[in-house]
Design a protein around this motif. Structure first.
Motif, PDB file in Angstrom:
ATOM      1  N   ARG A  84       0.979  -1.454  -0.078  1.00 36.22           N
ATOM      2  CA  ARG A  84       0.103   0.071  -0.041  1.00 36.22           C
ATOM      3  C   ARG A  84       1.176   1.754  -0.423  1.00 36.22           C
ATOM      4  O   ARG A  84       0.715   2.360  -0.667  1.00 36.22           O
ATOM      5  CB  ARG A  84      -1.449  -0.390   0.748  1.00 36.22           C
ATOM      6  N   SER A  85       1.948   1.005   0.727  1.00 33.12           N
ATOM      7  CA  SER A  85       2.811   2.290   0.563  1.00 33.12           C
ATOM      8  C   SER A  85       4.139   2.870  -0.631  1.00 33.12           C
ATOM      9  O   SER A  85       3.661   4.058  -1.079  1.00 33.12           O
ATOM     10  CB  SER A  85       4.735   1.916   1.638  1.00 33.12           C
ATOM     11  N   LEU A  86       3.704   2.167  -1.321  1.00 28.26           N
ATOM     12  CA  LEU A  86       4.004   1.997  -2.355  1.00 28.26           C
ATOM     13  C   LEU A  86       2.963   2.794  -3.531  1.00 28.26           C
ATOM     14  O   LEU A  86       3.084   3.303  -4.601  1.00 28.26           O
ATOM     15  CB  LEU A  86       4.891   0.782  -4.149  1.00 28.26           C
ATOM     16  N   GLY A  87       1.491   2.532  -3.296  1.00 30.84           N
ATOM     17  CA  GLY A  87       0.391   2.699  -3.655  1.00 30.84           C
ATOM     18  C   GLY A  87      -0.546   2.442  -4.880  1.00 30.84           C
ATOM     19  O   GLY A  87      -1.483   2.465  -5.574  1.00 30.84           O
ATOM     20  N   PHE A  88      -0.171   0.635  -4.893  1.00 30.92           N
ATOM     21  CA  PHE A  88      -0.864  -0.020  -5.060  1.00 30.92           C
ATOM     22  C   PHE A  88      -1.760  -0.838  -3.809  1.00 30.92           C
ATOM     23  O   PHE A  88      -1.831  -0.164  -2.683  1.00 30.92           O
ATOM     24  CB  PHE A  88       0.190  -1.379  -5.690  1.00 30.92           C
ATOM     25  N   ASP A 136      -2.605   9.689  -4.319  1.00 26.42           N
ATOM     26  CA  ASP A 136      -1.268   8.781  -3.427  1.00 26.42           C
ATOM     27  C   ASP A 136      -1.628   7.387  -4.531  1.00 26.42           C
ATOM     28  O   ASP A 136      -0.823   6.470  -4.265  1.00 26.42           O
ATOM     29  CB  ASP A 136      -1.282   9.207  -2.771  1.00 26.42           C
ATOM     30  N   LEU A 137      -2.575   7.185  -4.866  1.00 22.07           N
ATOM     31  CA  LEU A 137      -3.411   5.042  -4.564  1.00 22.07           C
ATOM     32  C   LEU A 137      -3.072   6.041  -6.525  1.00 22.07           C
ATOM     33  O   LEU A 137      -4.030   5.994  -7.407  1.00 22.07           O
ATOM     34  CB  LEU A 137      -4.532   5.269  -5.090  1.00 22.07           C
ATOM     35  N   LEU A 138      -2.231   4.705  -7.028  1.00 22.14           N
ATOM     36  CA  LEU A 138      -2.059   4.654  -8.787  1.00 22.14           C
ATOM     37  C   LEU A 138      -3.052   4.113  -9.351  1.00 22.14           C
ATOM     38  O   LEU A 138      -3.660   4.799 -10.582  1.00 22.14           O
ATOM     39  CB  LEU A 138      -0.406   4.034  -8.898  1.00 22.14           C
ATOM     40  N   GLN A 193       3.851   9.903  -3.724  1.00 28.51           N
ATOM     41  CA  GLN A 193       4.427   8.552  -4.619  1.00 28.51           C
ATOM     42  C   GLN A 193       5.707   8.356  -5.454  1.00 28.51           C
ATOM     43  O   GLN A 193       5.807   9.342  -6.486  1.00 28.51           O
ATOM     44  CB  GLN A 193       3.332   7.634  -5.508  1.00 28.51           C
ATOM     45  N   HIS A 249       8.362   6.994  -6.935  1.00 30.19           N
ATOM     46  CA  HIS A 249       9.347   5.686  -7.338  1.00 30.19           C
ATOM     47  C   HIS A 249       8.631   5.360  -8.642  1.00 30.19           C
ATOM     48  O   HIS A 249       7.782   6.470  -9.341  1.00 30.19           O
ATOM     49  CB  HIS A 249       9.026   4.958  -6.488  1.00 30.19           C
TER      50      HIS A 249
END
Lengths: 322, 114
Positions: free
Chosen positions: A279-283, B31-33, B50, B52
């Motif tokens: 989740r911290s990666l945005g997934f 922030d949610l892809l 985000q 990355h």
């Protein structure tokens, strides 16, 4: 003179030589044809001259943990001292005599540019544990044993496996009726976030080259990306297949596990089993499958806990009425 | 408005700007892809935390020309490399998401008088 006649055989047993049956994998058959004896043999040789004593040869074999030693001078092969020769010398009390007198002289040798398949047939035919290898100039260049072959085949098969796993299937053309035909397959590895999104990006680039409408491209890219990320985040790894034929795009994400317990729940907005670091990666927002279904004209998911999941997204790229 | 003009107007730090003349139509904050994939308009800059490579991948797919990293977030080398490869601009600001979006709104005249 008590020179041995021939190389000692290894224990005989029922066996089938690799390459002699129709059941061997094609990759393996190609490998044993492609690899030469020189690719497999040990070339860092330990040898003795003819005037070395059998005891010196025995000590060398003990130190180097080898079961035979070639007798060689200036590259010319004169014979081989094996453990059998050493035992025979010990029994006969000739261990202090020269290797030249007690070595095995009737040797079967292999040439370094022979294919490995040839060497395998020699191993089968003669049942020897090892063969000296000479080059075109009859110079001793190596020695080959079963262990060398096993090691070389393992290395080559591992490389071949990596190549096959990394290869993306690609076919372009038309489907016979003049419509666009494309086929791509992308292997996706678990937690490979470095490469996540690359398959979707490639799909988008191909569609842009084919000048499809931007709205269609975006829908296909969304479906491809979400399914690619799902394989990366939730599966143990799988394959993303994408095909365009008959005026429609079909993306299939297929994995071999771990499977979804409640498919209906998984397709709900916000439903997610992702952990904190994902989740911290945005997934893991629980929007992936929802997004795929939203952009798809046809959507299907099949899964079973403990086995795999297959998700299919179909998007029409040509007006069905036309 | 060009990206370059927006950078100047908003006072962002231009860490990487492959195409200063690209047109910007707005901004999307998330922030949610998957949310970005679903809703980010073509030509909008992405305002996010985000930092990355996956944010770059998403921007490439949705046609977002730039990523604005809020709270002065660090830009990892892999992200810089990916953005350079894909032609996505990387910008930094000390603002939070709300204030970063507010600046874009002011610069583009969005929401003024509504």
């Amino acid at each position: 003179m008590s020179t041995s006649d021939s190389q000692p055989p290894i224990a005989s047993e029922e066996r089938t030589t690799l390459g002699e049956t129709d059941n061997d994998p094609i990759v393996l058959l190609e490998l044993i044809q492609r690899l030469k004896v020189r690719d497999v043999m040990t070339s860092n040789l330990v040898t003795v001259p003819r005037d070395a004593t059998m005891q010196q040869a025995q000590e060398l074999m003990r130190q180097k943990k080898i079961s035979s030693v070639p007798v060689e001078e200036k590259g010319r092969l004169f014979g081989l001292v094996s453990i059998d020769d050493i035992i025979r010398a010990l029994v006969a009390g000739t261990i202090h005599e020269s290797c030249g007198r007690h070595m095995t002289t009737k040797l079967v040798v292999l040439e370094d540019d022979m294919p490995l398949s040839f060497a395998l047939r020699y191993f089968d035919r003669y049942h020897y544990g090892r063969f000296p290898v000479i080059n075109r100039d009859r110079q001793l260049v190596g020695i080959i044993c079963h262990r060398d072959i096993n090691r070389a085949l393992l290395v080559e098969l591992t490389q071949e496996l990596h190549r096959l796993e990394g290869a993306s299937l690609q076919k372009d053309g038309d489907d016979g009726s003049g419509s666009l035909y494309l086929l791509r397959e992308f292997p996706i590895c678990k937690y490979d976030f470095e490469n996540a999104g690359k398959a979707a990006n490639q799909i988008k680039q191909v569609l842009q080259e084919k000048k499809l409408p931007p709205k269609i491209i975006r829908r296909i890219a969304v479906a491809a990306y979400e399914l690619e990320i799902n394989l990366c985040v939730h599966s143990d790894g799988g394959v993303l297949s994408w095909q365009i034929s008959n005026g429609r795009s079909e993306i299939v994400a297929r994995d071999a596990g771990p499977g979804i317990e409640d498919v209906e729940w998984a397709c709900r907005d916000g439903a997610s089993t992702a952990n904190e670091w994902i989740r911290s990666l945005g997934f893991g927002a629980g929007m992936g499958l929802v997004n795929v279904r939203r952009v798809s004209d046809e959507f299907d998911i099949k899964s079973k806990k403990g086995s795999g999941t297959t998700v299919k997204s179909i998007i029409y790229i040509e007006d069905k009425a036309s | 408005m060009t990206l370059n003009a927006l950078i100047v107007a908003c006072g962002w730090e231009p860490a990487l700007v492959p195409d200063p003349e690209v047109e910007v139509s707005g901004a999307y904050v998330s922030d949610l892809l998957s949310d970005v994939m679903a809703h980010c308009p073509d030509g909008a800059v992405l305002i996010t935390v985000q930092n990355h490579t996956n944010s770059v991948a998403v921007c490439t797919l949705v046609g977002a020309p730039a990523i604005v990293l809020v709270h002065n977030r660090e830009i990892p080398e892999e992200m810089q490399a990916a953005a350079s490869r894909e032609g996505v601009a990387l910008l930094r600001t000390t603002d939070d998401q709300f204030h970063a979006a507010l600046r874009v709104g002011k610069a583009l005249g969005i929401g003024v008088g509504e």
